[in-house]
Design a protein around this motif. Structure first.
Motif, PDB file in Angstrom:
ATOM      1  N   UNK A   1       0.832  -1.185   0.000  1.00 36.07           N
ATOM      2  CA  UNK A   1       0.000   0.000   0.000  1.00 36.07           C
ATOM      3  C   UNK A   1       0.864   1.230   0.000  1.00 36.07           C
ATOM      4  N   UNK A   2       0.397   2.320  -0.556  1.00 33.86           N
ATOM      5  CA  UNK A   2       1.105   3.577  -0.496  1.00 33.86           C
ATOM      6  C   UNK A   2       0.867   4.179   0.880  1.00 33.86           C
ATOM      7  N   UNK A   3       1.911   4.223   1.720  1.00 32.65           N
ATOM      8  CA  UNK A   3       1.767   4.676   3.086  1.00 32.65           C
ATOM      9  C   UNK A   3       1.821   6.200   3.106  1.00 32.65           C
ATOM     10  N   UNK A   4       0.748   6.870   2.756  1.00 35.39           N
ATOM     11  CA  UNK A   4       0.719   8.327   2.724  1.00 35.39           C
ATOM     12  C   UNK A   4      -0.623   8.803   3.222  1.00 35.39           C
ATOM     13  N   UNK A   5      -0.941  10.054   2.901  1.00 40.43           N
ATOM     14  CA  UNK A   5      -2.196  10.636   3.373  1.00 40.43           C
ATOM     15  C   UNK A   5      -3.175  10.836   2.233  1.00 40.43           C
ATOM     16  N   UNK A   6      -3.121   9.963   1.234  1.00 38.97           N
ATOM     17  CA  UNK A   6      -3.964  10.155   0.045  1.00 38.97           C
ATOM     18  C   UNK A   6      -5.449  10.045   0.371  1.00 38.97           C
ATOM     19  N   UNK A   7      -5.793   9.417   1.517  1.00 39.28           N
ATOM     20  CA  UNK A   7      -7.192   9.272   1.861  1.00 39.28           C
ATOM     21  C   UNK A   7      -7.792  10.492   2.521  1.00 39.28           C
ATOM     22  N   UNK A   8      -6.987  11.514   2.792  1.00 41.58           N
ATOM     23  CA  UNK A   8      -7.490  12.704   3.457  1.00 41.58           C
ATOM     24  C   UNK A   8      -8.292  13.576   2.499  1.00 41.58           C
ATOM     25  N   UNK A   9      -9.327  14.206   3.034  1.00 44.26           N
ATOM     26  CA  UNK A   9     -10.134  15.126   2.243  1.00 44.26           C
ATOM     27  C   UNK A   9      -9.451  16.489   2.176  1.00 44.26           C
ATOM     28  N   UNK A  10      -9.655  17.244   1.085  1.00 41.91           N
ATOM     29  CA  UNK A  10      -9.069  18.581   0.983  1.00 41.91           C
ATOM     30  C   UNK A  10      -9.556  19.471   2.125  1.00 41.91           C
ATOM     31  N   UNK A  11      -8.683  20.334   2.596  1.00 41.12           N
ATOM     32  CA  UNK A  11      -9.067  21.286   3.625  1.00 41.12           C
ATOM     33  C   UNK A  11      -9.044  20.750   5.046  1.00 41.12           C
ATOM     34  N   UNK A  13      -7.618  19.988   8.770  1.00 36.55           N
ATOM     35  CA  UNK A  13      -6.710  20.770   9.616  1.00 36.55           C
ATOM     36  C   UNK A  13      -5.278  20.247   9.541  1.00 36.55           C
ATOM     37  N   UNK A  14      -4.329  21.168   9.584  1.00 36.53           N
ATOM     38  CA  UNK A  14      -2.919  20.780   9.473  1.00 36.53           C
ATOM     39  C   UNK A  14      -2.508  19.849  10.602  1.00 36.53           C
ATOM     40  N   UNK A  15      -3.033  20.061  11.809  1.00 36.18           N
ATOM     41  CA  UNK A  15      -2.652  19.217  12.944  1.00 36.18           C
ATOM     42  C   UNK A  15      -3.126  17.783  12.733  1.00 36.18           C
ATOM     43  N   UNK A  16      -4.276  17.610  12.106  1.00 32.82           N
ATOM     44  CA  UNK A  16      -4.770  16.271  11.821  1.00 32.82           C
ATOM     45  C   UNK A  16      -3.931  15.620  10.724  1.00 32.82           C
ATOM     46  N   UNK A  17      -3.582  16.389   9.704  1.00 30.32           N
ATOM     47  CA  UNK A  17      -2.749  15.857   8.630  1.00 30.32           C
ATOM     48  C   UNK A  17      -1.402  15.395   9.165  1.00 30.32           C
ATOM     49  N   UNK A  18      -0.793  16.187  10.074  1.00 31.83           N
ATOM     50  CA  UNK A  18       0.482  15.786  10.661  1.00 31.83           C
ATOM     51  C   UNK A  18       0.323  14.521  11.495  1.00 31.83           C
ATOM     52  N   UNK A  19      -0.788  14.421  12.208  1.00 33.06           N
ATOM     53  CA  UNK A  19      -1.031  13.232  13.024  1.00 33.06           C
ATOM     54  C   UNK A  19      -1.157  11.988  12.153  1.00 33.06           C
ATOM     55  N   UNK A  20      -1.866  12.111  11.044  1.00 35.33           N
ATOM     56  CA  UNK A  20      -2.023  10.982  10.130  1.00 35.33           C
ATOM     57  C   UNK A  20      -0.675  10.583   9.544  1.00 35.33           C
ATOM     58  N   UNK A  21       0.120  11.557   9.173  1.00 37.72           N
ATOM     59  CA  UNK A  21       1.437  11.249   8.611  1.00 37.72           C
ATOM     60  C   UNK A  21       2.302  10.501   9.617  1.00 37.72           C
ATOM     61  N   UNK A 165       3.503   8.389  16.212  1.00 37.99           N
ATOM     62  CA  UNK A 165       4.390   7.294  15.821  1.00 37.99           C
ATOM     63  C   UNK A 165       4.486   6.237  16.910  1.00 37.99           C
ATOM     64  N   UNK A 166       4.721   6.671  18.146  1.00 34.46           N
ATOM     65  CA  UNK A 166       4.865   5.718  19.250  1.00 34.46           C
ATOM     66  C   UNK A 166       3.572   4.950  19.484  1.00 34.46           C
ATOM     67  N   UNK A 167       2.443   5.597  19.285  1.00 39.10           N
ATOM     68  CA  UNK A 167       1.151   4.936  19.470  1.00 39.10           C
ATOM     69  C   UNK A 167       0.929   3.870  18.395  1.00 39.10           C
TER      70      UNK A 167
END
Length: 200
Positions: A1-11, A13-21, A165-167
């Motif tokens: 699988x491509x281990x990225x954030x491609x499943x995120x919707x546009x717009x 929050x940056x804090x959520x995007x960083x958490x997903x990454x 990451x640790x979680x």
């Protein structure tokens, strides 16, 4: 699988995007096969989910343990979470019938979660969950079927930092422990099995 954030919707929050990454960048043991899976939408404004299967032997067709990890994020927070983020997991693992009959199994199953979090120094609060024992034995025309046992763990906790990451690694540790694999010391990576040399 491509281990990225491609499943995120546009717009988002940056804090959520960083958490997903941080969640998806964790490096798991080779026995863990990870993939992104659709996340439930009704539990929080922003969600992301991963699923994993653990194959103790590469020749196995069926996973010894399976799991799902869902990240929830509500910018307004939720009182029961004690924070803006929440991690929710479901684990299921096959057991030897003797282990399935152990009266301490349910308590041990819960320790797989909390000890994995402690072992990875993953800060959290408000942990809760249930551990269920499932046993099966054949009767009558199915009396010859082998007895089987499984353990199911449902747990959730609130991470105290957006770097997950640790979680994620702790979740992977709980999965592999449930599958019966010996935990690896921190920083140690499991080596793939060596191939036998062909006779010349």
């Amino acid at each position: 699988m491509a281990r990225d954030t491609e499943g995120l919707q546009p717009g988002v929050p940056a804090v959520f995007e960083r958490a997903v990454r941080s969640l998806t960048s964790a490096q798991f043991r080779r026995e863990v096969r990870l993939e992104q899976t659709p996340a439930p939408k009704r539990l929080a404004p922003h969600t992301h989910a991963l699923s994993a299967d653990v194959f103790v032997d590469e020749a196995d067709e069926d996973a010894t343990a399976t799991g799902r990890l869902v990240l929830l994020y509500d910018p307004a927070g939720q009182e029961a979470w004690h924070g803006e983020f929440r991690l929710v997991t479901y684990l299921r693992a096959s057991l030897e019938p003797e282990m399935g009959a152990d009266p301490l199994l349910l308590a041990v199953g819960w320790t797989w979660i909390v000890e994995s979090l402690a072992g990875r120094s993953a800060p959290y609060t408000a942990a809760s969950g249930t551990v269920t024992r499932v046993a099966s034995e054949g009767f009558g025309g199915m009396a010859g079927e082998l007895a089987s046992a499984e353990i199911e763990i449902r747990a959730s906790w609130t991470p105290l930092e957006p770097d997950l990451t640790a979680h994620a690694l702790a979740w992977g540790d709980a999965l592999t422990t449930a599958a019966g694999l010996v935990p690896l010391p921190a920083g140690v990576v499991a080596m793939p099995p060596t191939r036998r040399r062909r006779d010349r």
